[in-house]
Each structure stands twice: as C-alpha cells, then as structure tokens.
Write a protein that holds these residues in place. Structure first.
Motif, PDB file in Angstrom:
ATOM      1  N   TRP A  18       8.936   1.707   8.112  1.00 27.00           N
ATOM      2  CA  TRP A  18       8.280   2.977   7.739  1.00 27.00           C
ATOM      3  C   TRP A  18       9.003   3.697   6.595  1.00 27.00           C
ATOM      4  CZ3 TRP A  18       3.552   3.901   9.405  1.00 27.00           C
ATOM      5  CH2 TRP A  18       2.986   5.155   9.190  1.00 27.00           C
ATOM      6  N   ASN A  19       9.069   3.057   5.462  1.00 25.71           N
ATOM      7  CA  ASN A  19       9.586   3.693   4.256  1.00 25.71           C
ATOM      8  C   ASN A  19      11.034   4.155   4.410  1.00 25.71           C
ATOM      9  OD1 ASN A  19       9.159   4.680   1.543  1.00 25.71           O
ATOM     10  ND2 ASN A  19       9.230   6.738   2.400  1.00 25.71           N
ATOM     11  N   GLN A  20      11.800   3.441   5.196  1.00 25.96           N
ATOM     12  CA  GLN A  20      13.192   3.837   5.397  1.00 25.96           C
ATOM     13  C   GLN A  20      13.944   3.837   4.065  1.00 25.96           C
ATOM     14  OE1 GLN A  20      15.180   1.856   8.608  1.00 25.96           O
ATOM     15  NE2 GLN A  20      17.208   2.106   7.710  1.00 25.96           N
ATOM     16  N   GLY A  21      14.472   4.981   3.687  1.00 21.76           N
ATOM     17  CA  GLY A  21      15.257   5.101   2.465  1.00 21.76           C
ATOM     18  C   GLY A  21      14.440   5.163   1.195  1.00 21.76           C
ATOM     19  N   GLY A  22      13.100   5.182   1.302  1.00 18.21           N
ATOM     20  CA  GLY A  22      12.249   5.201   0.111  1.00 18.21           C
ATOM     21  C   GLY A  22      11.698   6.589  -0.180  1.00 18.21           C
ATOM     22  N   ASP A  23      10.757   6.631  -1.108  1.00 18.15           N
ATOM     23  CA  ASP A  23      10.130   7.886  -1.530  1.00 18.15           C
ATOM     24  C   ASP A  23       8.900   8.129  -0.654  1.00 18.15           C
ATOM     25  OD1 ASP A  23       8.856   9.987  -2.726  1.00 18.15           O
ATOM     26  OD2 ASP A  23       8.645   9.047  -4.694  1.00 18.15           O
ATOM     27  N   PRO A  24       8.904   9.148   0.211  1.00 18.53           N
ATOM     28  CA  PRO A  24       7.757   9.390   1.091  1.00 18.53           C
ATOM     29  C   PRO A  24       6.456   9.627   0.332  1.00 18.53           C
ATOM     30  CG  PRO A  24       9.654  10.684   1.786  1.00 18.53           C
ATOM     31  CD  PRO A  24       9.992  10.112   0.444  1.00 18.53           C
ATOM     32  N   PHE A  62       5.106   6.296  -0.722  1.00 18.42           N
ATOM     33  CA  PHE A  62       4.655   5.567   0.463  1.00 18.42           C
ATOM     34  C   PHE A  62       3.290   6.073   0.930  1.00 18.42           C
ATOM     35  CE2 PHE A  62       4.638   5.259   5.181  1.00 18.42           C
ATOM     36  CZ  PHE A  62       4.682   3.882   5.319  1.00 18.42           C
ATOM     37  N   TYR A  63       3.157   7.385   1.092  1.00 19.79           N
ATOM     38  CA  TYR A  63       1.887   7.936   1.562  1.00 19.79           C
ATOM     39  C   TYR A  63       0.793   7.832   0.500  1.00 19.79           C
ATOM     40  CZ  TYR A  63       3.490   9.591   6.065  1.00 19.79           C
ATOM     41  OH  TYR A  63       3.946   9.643   7.364  1.00 19.79           O
ATOM     42  N   GLY A  64       1.187   7.912  -0.759  1.00 21.61           N
ATOM     43  CA  GLY A  64       0.205   7.713  -1.821  1.00 21.61           C
ATOM     44  C   GLY A  64      -0.364   6.309  -1.788  1.00 21.61           C
ATOM     45  N   PHE A  65       0.501   5.329  -1.525  1.00 24.80           N
ATOM     46  CA  PHE A  65       0.029   3.944  -1.416  1.00 24.80           C
ATOM     47  C   PHE A  65      -0.925   3.783  -0.240  1.00 24.80           C
ATOM     48  CE2 PHE A  65       0.608  -0.321   0.458  1.00 24.80           C
ATOM     49  CZ  PHE A  65       0.156  -1.098  -0.602  1.00 24.80           C
ATOM     50  N   LEU A  66      -0.583   4.361   0.905  1.00 27.20           N
ATOM     51  CA  LEU A  66      -1.456   4.259   2.075  1.00 27.20           C
ATOM     52  C   LEU A  66      -2.825   4.880   1.798  1.00 27.20           C
ATOM     53  CD1 LEU A  66       0.904   5.083   5.095  1.00 27.20           C
ATOM     54  CD2 LEU A  66      -0.123   2.876   4.534  1.00 27.20           C
ATOM     55  N   ARG A  67      -2.839   6.060   1.200  1.00 27.63           N
ATOM     56  CA  ARG A  67      -4.115   6.729   0.919  1.00 27.63           C
ATOM     57  C   ARG A  67      -4.951   5.917  -0.067  1.00 27.63           C
ATOM     58  NH1 ARG A  67      -0.869  11.434   1.042  1.00 27.63           N
ATOM     59  NH2 ARG A  67      -0.663  11.360  -1.233  1.00 27.63           N
ATOM     60  N   ALA A  68      -4.281   5.272  -1.050  1.00 21.71           N
ATOM     61  CA  ALA A  68      -5.005   4.500  -2.055  1.00 21.71           C
ATOM     62  C   ALA A  68      -5.701   3.280  -1.444  1.00 21.71           C
ATOM     63  CB  ALA A  68      -4.056   4.058  -3.165  1.00 21.71           C
ATOM     64  N   LEU A  69      -5.263   2.846  -0.277  1.00 23.56           N
ATOM     65  CA  LEU A  69      -5.921   1.721   0.382  1.00 23.56           C
ATOM     66  C   LEU A  69      -7.317   2.104   0.873  1.00 23.56           C
ATOM     67  CD1 LEU A  69      -2.911   0.294   2.437  1.00 23.56           C
ATOM     68  CD2 LEU A  69      -3.878  -0.614   0.310  1.00 23.56           C
ATOM     69  N   ASP A  74      -0.929  -7.017  -2.519  1.00 27.76           N
ATOM     70  CA  ASP A  74       0.462  -6.732  -2.830  1.00 27.76           C
ATOM     71  C   ASP A  74       0.873  -5.370  -2.278  1.00 27.76           C
ATOM     72  OD1 ASP A  74       2.924  -7.525  -4.447  1.00 27.76           O
ATOM     73  OD2 ASP A  74       2.480  -5.540  -5.269  1.00 27.76           O
ATOM     74  N   ALA A  75       2.081  -5.307  -1.734  1.00 26.25           N
ATOM     75  CA  ALA A  75       2.580  -4.063  -1.139  1.00 26.25           C
ATOM     76  C   ALA A  75       3.379  -3.229  -2.132  1.00 26.25           C
ATOM     77  CB  ALA A  75       3.436  -4.369   0.083  1.00 26.25           C
ATOM     78  N   GLU A  76       3.407  -3.626  -3.391  1.00 28.84           N
ATOM     79  CA  GLU A  76       4.058  -2.865  -4.459  1.00 28.84           C
ATOM     80  C   GLU A  76       5.526  -2.568  -4.160  1.00 28.84           C
ATOM     81  OE1 GLU A  76       1.668   0.541  -5.454  1.00 28.84           O
ATOM     82  OE2 GLU A  76      -0.155  -0.663  -5.751  1.00 28.84           O
ATOM     83  N   GLY A  77       6.190  -3.540  -3.540  1.00 36.27           N
ATOM     84  CA  GLY A  77       7.614  -3.411  -3.273  1.00 36.27           C
ATOM     85  C   GLY A  77       7.978  -2.532  -2.096  1.00 36.27           C
ATOM     86  N   LEU A  78       6.987  -2.016  -1.367  1.00 40.07           N
ATOM     87  CA  LEU A  78       7.260  -1.092  -0.267  1.00 40.07           C
ATOM     88  C   LEU A  78       7.594  -1.803   1.047  1.00 40.07           C
ATOM     89  CD1 LEU A  78       4.419   1.480  -1.002  1.00 40.07           C
ATOM     90  CD2 LEU A  78       6.879   1.853  -1.272  1.00 40.07           C
ATOM     91  N   SER A  79       7.322  -3.102   1.130  1.00 41.55           N
ATOM     92  CA  SER A  79       7.576  -3.856   2.351  1.00 41.55           C
ATOM     93  C   SER A  79       7.748  -5.322   2.002  1.00 41.55           C
ATOM     94  CB  SER A  79       6.396  -3.686   3.332  1.00 41.55           C
ATOM     95  OG  SER A  79       6.525  -4.552   4.438  1.00 41.55           O
TER      96      SER A  79
END
Length: 323
Positions: free
Chosen positions: A98-104, A107-114, A304-309
């Motif tokens: 869950w986006n540990q150590g990343g930019d929230p 992360f949430y922008g990527f989820l919404r874009a799906l 592609d997960a764009e490097g998030l996972s």
C-alpha cells in the motif's frame, strides 16, 4: 548427448508431475518460470532435428505434451474472436504494501485513473521482507478519493465498488475477503484473494529455511482449503481474483474448482505474466482471475503499474446473468 539430456528432463518432469502440489518441499522446485516447461523440450527437439536423433525427438515431444499445462502459454490468444467491453469494469491489484514509502498523491491518482466500477486490492498493510507487517488505517482517504464507492476492508484487503453490498463482507481464511455485491436483481460474489508466498529469501542451507517453507506451505494449504470450501457453498455467480502467488507450474492452482473458468481465455497475450512488474523480462503469472455461476469475462489484460508495485494490474470486464 541430446538423448541423454532428454532422458534427464523426462525424469525431472515425471517427478514434477508426481510431486507438484502434493509434497511441500517441491514448492521450491516449482518456482521455475513456467515457460521452462515449453522451452526445454523445444530446444531438445531442435537438437534432435540437427543430430537426427529419432528417439530423442520422440521423448522431447512427449515431454512437451505431458508438461503443456505447466508452461503458462496461452494459445487461445492466437484465435480470432470478438471482444465485448460490456458489463462492469474491474481491476485487481497487489499494491505491494500500500504505497509504503511512496507519494500518496501519485498512488491515489493512479488508482482513480484506472476508473473501475470495482477495485479488488491486496496488501492493505505495511511491512518488510522479514515478514512482520503493520495494519494501517487509510479509510478516510479512501472514502474521500472514491466518493460514490462502497468500501469493504478485511484480511489486509480492500474492495471498492460502485455497486452496494448485498451482505456484510466475509473473511475467507486469514488472507482473503468475500464481498457480495447487489447488481441489478442479483448478486455477484467477489473474492479478493491473497495466498501466502512460498518462501522467505534466506540461505537455503540453513535449517530455518526448511522450517519456514514448511510453515508457509501449511498456511497456503489452509488458505486454499478455506477458499475452495466457501466457493463450493456459494450459490451466486462468482468472480475470484487476486494474488495467488501461484504460477501455472505450481500444482496448488489445480485446487480451484473445475466449475470455474480461467479469465486467461479473454487475454490477447500468448505469454501472460504479472510479476515482476519492475523487471524487463516478466516470466511468472501469479495473479489470476476466475469466474463461475454464470459470470463471464469479456476482456482481460495486464496493465503496467507505473513502478508503484512489483505486480501488474489485472483489468477485466465482467458480465453476470443480471447485468
């Protein structure tokens, strides 16, 4: 030499087919890239063609056919068929802690874009390679980011849906979550699956390695047993998806009920793979989707997960008898 190599591979394949999914130490062996079970016999066939070895060719061909179910090759991708994007749009994704150590925001922008109707997300937790994890609470941000979605959280999983729940969420085993959704006049049961990984990366010569693998094998057995038991007692159409930590070469996947249909038939990739998303060469498909009870998949692909996972995103469209 080609015949000798073919004999060695035939013995290995016989052991694999006999022990895979039945003897827990074989879990380590079955971590081979599934495509190996196609590549090795094809190389042997080519060698036999060059040397004129008839017996070697026959043995290699037999190995190719006997091990075909292990190789993960999707020949259905070569057939021409019509696709339908009708139905609900669903994404399934292991978020890798869950986006540990990343930019929230990213992360949430990527989820919404799906832009999915239903999100089935795994690893709603923080942790590290040693195996210790920490529960997290991001529900406030989830509700703010996805207005109009219904939220279900449990067993370190998140299910977000535009469709209302038909019943409270049901934990399945210790690592999966069932959420029944009210769709039209009927119900679709979604299963958010996360089967434990087979082993911890450590020195394989240490006794702790085997103890850990045996413990993990027992945990996997419990999770598959709980999932299959719940599925067998479920009268609704079902969608079962998530991170199974199981490739086509791992016998555990045979435990899924025969009444379910693998969504890979709707995928356009001949060699579908979902892990490792950060690597140039991806050799394992360990994220799966199954339907049953009248639910059908129209389209299915890995995004592609764009490097998030380290997992790709599963994207699919699903129809039910009531949709």
């Amino acid at each position: 030499m080609v015949l000798y190599c073919a004999l060695v591979w035939a013995v290995f394949l016989a052991l694999h087919l006999a022990l895979n999914g039945r003897w827990w130490p074989w879990l380590a062996v079955s971590l081979l890239p599934p495509v190996t079970f196609a590549a090795v016999p094809l190389v042997l066939l080519a060698g036999a063609a060059v040397t004129g070895g008839g017996w070697a060719a026959a043995l290699a061909l037999g190995c190719l056919l006997a091990g075909w179910s292990q190789n993960g090759v999707n020949l259905r991708a070569l057939s021409r068929r019509s696709e339908t994007a009708a139905g609900l749009r669903l994404v399934s994704w292991n978020t890798q802690h869950w986006n540990q150590g990343g930019d929230p925001d990213r992360f949430y922008g990527f989820l919404r874009a799906l832009a999915a109707d239903v999100y089935v997300l795994q690893e709603y937790l923080n942790g590290f390679e040693g195996g210790e994890v920490w529960d997290i609470d991001d529900e406030e941000r989830l509700r703010a980011a996805f207005p109009g979605h219904h939220l279900a959280v449990g067993n370190n999983s998140v299910t977000l849906s535009r469709f209302p729940p038909a019943a409270p969420p049901v934990p399945v085993g210790a690592c999966s979550l069932r959420v029944d959704l009210r769709i039209g006049d009927g119900v679709l049961s979604t299963y958010n699956v996360h089967i434990p990984v087979q082993l911890t990366v450590m020195n394989p010569l240490r006794p702790a390695f085997l103890r850990d693998m045996r413990r993990r094998a027992a945990a996997r057995d419990r999770e598959y047993a709980a999932l299959v038991a719940d599925l067998r007692g479920n009268p609704h159409p079902v969608l079962v998806t998530g991170d199974f930590n199981t490739s086509a070469a791992i016998g555990d996947i045979r435990r899924m009920p025969g009444s379910l249909r693998d969504a890979i038939g709707a995928c356009r990739s001949v060699l579908p793979a979902s892990w490792n998303a950060r690597a140039r060469l991806r050799l394992w498909r360990i994220d799966w989707a199954f339907t049953g009870g009248g639910a059908r998949v129209g389209t299915y692909r890995f995004r592609d997960a764009e490097g998030l996972s380290d997992h790709l995103v599963q994207e699919l469209t699903v129809t039910t008898p009531h949709l």
